[in-house]
Design a protein around this motif. Structure first.
Motif, mmCIF file in Angstrom:
data_model
loop_
_atom_site.group_PDB
_atom_site.id
_atom_site.type_symbol
_atom_site.label_atom_id
_atom_site.label_comp_id
_atom_site.label_asym_id
_atom_site.label_seq_id
_atom_site.Cartn_x
_atom_site.Cartn_y
_atom_site.Cartn_z
ATOM 1 N N VAL A 206 0.841 -1.204 0.000
ATOM 2 C CA VAL A 206 0.000 0.000 0.000
ATOM 3 C C VAL A 206 0.875 1.253 0.000
ATOM 4 C CG1 VAL A 206 -1.734 1.285 1.301
ATOM 5 C CG2 VAL A 206 -1.891 -1.195 1.125
ATOM 6 N N ALA A 207 1.950 1.248 0.746
ATOM 7 C CA ALA A 207 2.848 2.405 0.783
ATOM 8 C C ALA A 207 3.527 2.589 -0.571
ATOM 9 C CB ALA A 207 3.882 2.232 1.880
ATOM 10 N N ASP B 214 1.095 4.223 -2.939
ATOM 11 C CA ASP B 214 0.964 5.653 -2.634
ATOM 12 C C ASP B 214 2.119 6.450 -3.232
ATOM 13 O OD1 ASP B 214 -1.361 5.199 -1.290
ATOM 14 O OD2 ASP B 214 -0.470 5.257 0.718
ATOM 15 N N VAL B 215 3.330 5.927 -3.101
ATOM 16 C CA VAL B 215 4.493 6.613 -3.654
ATOM 17 C C VAL B 215 4.395 6.672 -5.172
ATOM 18 C CG1 VAL B 215 6.995 6.452 -3.960
ATOM 19 C CG2 VAL B 215 5.992 6.065 -1.712
ATOM 20 N N ILE C 141 1.685 6.683 -7.020
ATOM 21 C CA ILE C 141 0.637 7.644 -7.393
ATOM 22 C C ILE C 141 1.168 9.072 -7.282
ATOM 23 C CG2 ILE C 141 -1.590 8.602 -6.677
ATOM 24 C CD1 ILE C 141 -2.468 5.740 -6.062
ATOM 25 N N VAL C 142 1.920 9.358 -6.241
ATOM 26 C CA VAL C 142 2.495 10.698 -6.088
ATOM 27 C C VAL C 142 3.467 10.983 -7.238
ATOM 28 C CG1 VAL C 142 4.035 12.092 -4.642
ATOM 29 C CG2 VAL C 142 2.156 10.824 -3.605
#
Length: 139
Positions: free
Chosen positions: A17-18, A21-22, A24-25
């Protein structure tokens, strides 16, 4: 002899999940910083000419007036009336007496609008008038 007994470690867990997130950023950052292709605001179908010149660098760029198929005048991608166009031509000639006026008209634009621009150029004492065309297709 005494050997050191190592305990087996558990394999590290990857937190997916982390990582998502990275990612997507990073994608958002790339989308925001990317420059997109600039497209012309007016879609004009230029008339063909055998004498068409290739556009190139010019020390004195022309003052461009565009006319779309509806007969609307555009200066710098902004719609103007004929009176505003005449005022603008007079202002530009006062800044540069050797101003070159370029007409960028759609091939389906009303011919009367092109003649009105030519008349406005004569009133403003513009000596050089050109028209944008495209080169004919060679067969």
């Amino acid at each position: 002899m005494h050997f050191y007994v190592r305990k087996r470690r558990t394999t590290p867990a990857v937190i997916i999940v982390a990582l998502i997130d990275v990612l997507i950023v990073l994608v958002i950052f790339l989308l925001v910083t990317t420059t997109f292709k600039q497209q012309a605001a007016l879609k004009l179908a230029l008339p063909e000419s055998t004498q068409a010149h290739k556009p190139g660098a010019n020390e004195n760029p022309p003052f461009v007036v565009s006319i779309n198929t509806n007969g609307i005048y555009f200066v710098d991608k902004t719609a103007v009336t004929f009176d505003q166009l005449q005022d603008r031509l007079n202002q530009e000639v006062s800044k540069n007496p050797n101003l070159v006026l370029a007409i960028n008209a759609d091939e389906d634009a009303p011919w009367g609008k092109v003649v009105k621009i030519r008349d406005a150029a004569a009133v403003a004492k513009i000596k050089s008038l050109v028209a944008f065309t495209k080169e004919t297709q060679k067969q």
